[in-house]
Design an enzyme around this catalytic site. Structure first.
Site, PDB file in Angstrom:
ATOM      1  N   GLY A  33       0.846  -1.087   0.068  1.00 37.81           N
ATOM      2  CA  GLY A  33       0.086   0.078   0.148  1.00 37.81           C
ATOM      3  C   GLY A  33       0.868   1.268   0.128  1.00 37.81           C
ATOM      4  O   GLY A  33       0.617   2.764  -0.847  1.00 37.81           O
ATOM      5  N   VAL A  52       2.268 -16.722  -3.124  1.00 35.74           N
ATOM      6  CA  VAL A  52       2.288 -17.872  -1.843  1.00 35.74           C
ATOM      7  C   VAL A  52       0.842 -18.576  -1.852  1.00 35.74           C
ATOM      8  O   VAL A  52       0.184 -17.809  -1.992  1.00 35.74           O
ATOM      9  CB  VAL A  52       3.014 -17.155  -0.839  1.00 35.74           C
ATOM     10  CG1 VAL A  52       2.822 -18.404   0.427  1.00 35.74           C
ATOM     11  CG2 VAL A  52       4.494 -17.147  -0.885  1.00 35.74           C
ATOM     12  N   HIS A  56      -8.400   1.166   4.308  1.00 36.10           N
ATOM     13  CA  HIS A  56      -7.684   1.048   5.858  1.00 36.10           C
ATOM     14  C   HIS A  56      -8.735  -0.892   6.765  1.00 36.10           C
ATOM     15  O   HIS A  56      -8.380  -0.742   7.425  1.00 36.10           O
ATOM     16  CB  HIS A  56      -8.208   2.634   6.697  1.00 36.10           C
ATOM     17  CG  HIS A  56      -7.929   3.652   6.528  1.00 36.10           C
ATOM     18  ND1 HIS A  56      -8.159   4.564   6.984  1.00 36.10           N
ATOM     19  CD2 HIS A  56      -6.714   3.604   4.836  1.00 36.10           C
ATOM     20  CE1 HIS A  56      -7.370   5.079   6.303  1.00 36.10           C
ATOM     21  NE2 HIS A  56      -6.784   4.354   4.964  1.00 36.10           N
ATOM     22  N   ASN A  72      -1.418   3.309   7.901  1.00 33.75           N
ATOM     23  CA  ASN A  72       0.292   2.939   7.278  1.00 33.75           C
ATOM     24  C   ASN A  72       0.984   3.156   8.267  1.00 33.75           C
ATOM     25  O   ASN A  72       2.074   2.363   8.087  1.00 33.75           O
ATOM     26  CB  ASN A  72       0.508   3.355   5.777  1.00 33.75           C
ATOM     27  CG  ASN A  72       1.937   3.234   5.153  1.00 33.75           C
ATOM     28  OD1 ASN A  72       1.759   1.879   4.911  1.00 33.75           O
ATOM     29  ND2 ASN A  72       3.274   3.662   5.321  1.00 33.75           N
TER      30      ASN A  72
END
Length: 566
Positions: A96, A230, A503, A549
């Site tokens: 992000g 992954v 968020h 963040n």
């Protein structure tokens, strides 16, 4: 054999890779599904101080991810299911922080005291402040709230460089009685302020740029593997021993003493559930053998509910060439709702709403609930297929207090919008909706560039034509006068238009060992299994009053230090 395998090269993963590889004996593998952002050769869209291009560039996204934001009724199977919306989640090194709005703030001290009260011992405000300071290099302020030596620079746009639109909003805030705060990250009080952002010399500084710089990449014990998705966590009993991944399309297996999931609040719980760690009923329903029953995995997903009041910005008041930062000013205020802490509401002032020509003509007062009480969202598996996106239900506005505060917030922003300073530089206010139509025109491509260039010329023409175009092509069924004069219409607009602000958090929460909904302990270790941690925004006990963040960077710094000590 690696000592540590980090799954996800976003904000948390970048911090963990840098800190854990600082000890040369510790062999670290960082796996990132997206592309690299090589130092000095990052894509121009990512370096850009204006984030609206990178944010809508599908090269940097999980393009198939869709979510519901409106409340889903599971008790009433006949109820119409809310629409699915695209939800931009980064798929690129730096995560992000490589595409977001670069807002660099921390939340209220009370947020972290609440974290501790909810069972995250050692995560109170006094415990986390040193790690916020460790993250940042504040280019403007010194003192007890600020770091000067961190890897992420923080700065603010000086007022004299603001757009006339931002200056008008500031004047409107002053007339409304709000206090000017020079420093958003100082004392947490109400007022309007220059937005802090992770940026230097008019360029973004992502977590990858700050933590995975040239010197860090020279470490012989650090391997950064991009284009590496992954697919599976490998277990021996209840111990996680490695991962299977597609590297450039070819399957490979990596073994490690410890695996760290840093895939964000949507993909980290999905990884756990596919590995047999999660709510027992759901795992059995999906035909997945249970490795460890943890009811909290994927539960209580949160975001900050938001709405927007937009308007046409007149020529001369738009972006002015001093800065490409389109969010220059913010406002923090208190709703006054009984029992709700102060500073529970936030407004980001956008002097440009999208990358294209019409976006440059539209300003927005984006109001979001800093302190939300809606925490009934969830992430579930749609399929055992590791390439299938999970089912994501945010259930925004599941708490009535959030509806009431967005309604009152819209009225408050309308009062600002109708004040003399803003009326002088804007025209045609309207309740904005991040609709599918807006999303489609927001995709970065030549067709949209040409269409919006033509529309922008017409919008700058006669006022009657501009107002017709906004009503016909932008407004989604709700008018400014309609919602201002009818509480039912305003509530309907809020319920339909409210979206999160990217968020996503809290879906693998930290908590006490005896808390049945806790997923990890205070160092991110997954309960009941060995060799596996989660370190990202999913471990937050509750979403803080902040863009997520910097809290994510802080959490990674704090857990990395704890790991180095052990």
């Amino acid at each position: 054999m690696y000592d540590t395998i980090i799954v996800g090269g976003g904000s948390a993963g970048s911090v963990m890779a840098h800190r854990l590889s600082a000890k040369s004996a510790n062999k670290v593998l960082l796996c990132e599904a997206g592309q690299d952002t090589p130092p000095g050769n990052e894509p121009a869209e990512i370096r850009d101080s204006y984030s609206g291009v990178a944010y809508f560039d599908p090269r940097f996204h999980w393009t198939e991810l869709r979510v519901t934001t409106q409340v889903v009724s599971h008790n009433n199977p006949e109820a119409e299911r809310p629409p699915l919306r695209k939800y931009e989640q980064a798929r690129v090194l730096g995560g992000g922080s490589s595409i977001n709005g670069q807002l660099a703030n921390r939340g209220a001290p009370a947020d972290y005291d609440e974290w501790e009260a909810r069972g995250a011992a050692g995560w109170s405000w006094k415990d986390v402040l040193p790690y916020f300071k460790k993250v940042e290099r504040d280019l403007d302020f010194d003192g007890p709230f600020h770091g000067k030596d961190g890897r992420i620079p923080v700065r603010r746009i000086p007022q004299e460089h603001w757009t006339r639109h931002a200056q008008a909003v500031a004047e409107a805030c002053k007339l409304a009685g709000y206090t000017f705060l020079p420093d958003q990250n100082g004392e947490f009080v109400d007022g309007y302020f220059p937005i802090t952002h992770s940026n230097q010399d008019e360029q973004r500084v992502s977590a990858a740029m700050g933590y995975l710089d040239r010197e860090t990449r020279k470490r012989a014990n650090l391997t950064i593997s991009t284009d590496t998705q992954v697919r599976e966590l490998l277990f021996e009993g209840t111990r996680c021993v490695g991962v299977k991944a597609l590297v450039g399309g070819r399957e490979q297996e990596f073994r490690g003493r410890e695996i760290i999931l840093s895939c964000g609040a949507i993909h980290s719980p999905a990884h756990l559930m596919r590995a047999g760690i999660g709510p027992v009923g759901h795992l059995k329903q999906m035909g997945i053998p249970v490795v460890m029953g943890l009811e909290g995995v994927g539960q209580r997903l949160m975001d900050h509910p938001s709405i927007s009041l937009s308007s046409f910005i007149r020529r001369g008041a738009r972006m002015n060439g001093h800065s490409r930062r389109h969010i220059q000013l913010g406002l923090r205020y208190s709703s006054g709702l009984p029992g709700v802490p102060r500073g529970d509401m936030f407004v980001g002032v956008l002097s440009k709403s999208a990358w294209h020509a019409v976006g440059a003509q539209i300003g927005s007062l984006l109001t979001f609930i800093n302190k939300t009480y809606s925490e009934t969202g969830q992430v579930k598996l749609a399929s055992r297929d590791p390439l299938a996106e999970p089912v994501v239900e945010f259930n925004l506005l599941s708490d009535r207090r959030d509806v009431d505060r967005l309604m009152s917030g819209f009225r408050k922003m309308a009062a600002l919008q109708m004040s003399a300073p803003l009326k002088a530089v804007t025209d045609k206010p309207f309740p904005a909706s991040y609709s599918d139509r807006v999303r489609k025109i927001g995709v970065v491509n030549t067709k949209n560039k040409m269409l919006t260039a033509i529309a922008a010329v017409l919008m700058d023409g006669p006022a009657a034509l501009r107002r017709y175009m906004i009503d016909a092509f932008v407004v989604e069924g709700f008018t400014f006068d309609g919602v201002m004069n009818d509480d039912e219409a305003l509530e309907a607009f809020v319920r339909k238009a409210a979206i999160g602000v990217w968020h996503a958090s809290c879906s693998c929460r930290m908590g006490r060992p005896d808390d049945p909904m806790a997923v990890v302990d205070t160092q991110g270790r997954v309960k009941g299994v060995q060799g596996l941690r989660v370190v990202d925004a999913s471990i937050f006990p509750v979403v803080p009053c902040a863009n997520t963040n910097f809290p994510t960077l802080m959490a990674a710094e704090k857990i990395a230090e704890a790991m180095q000590r052990s």
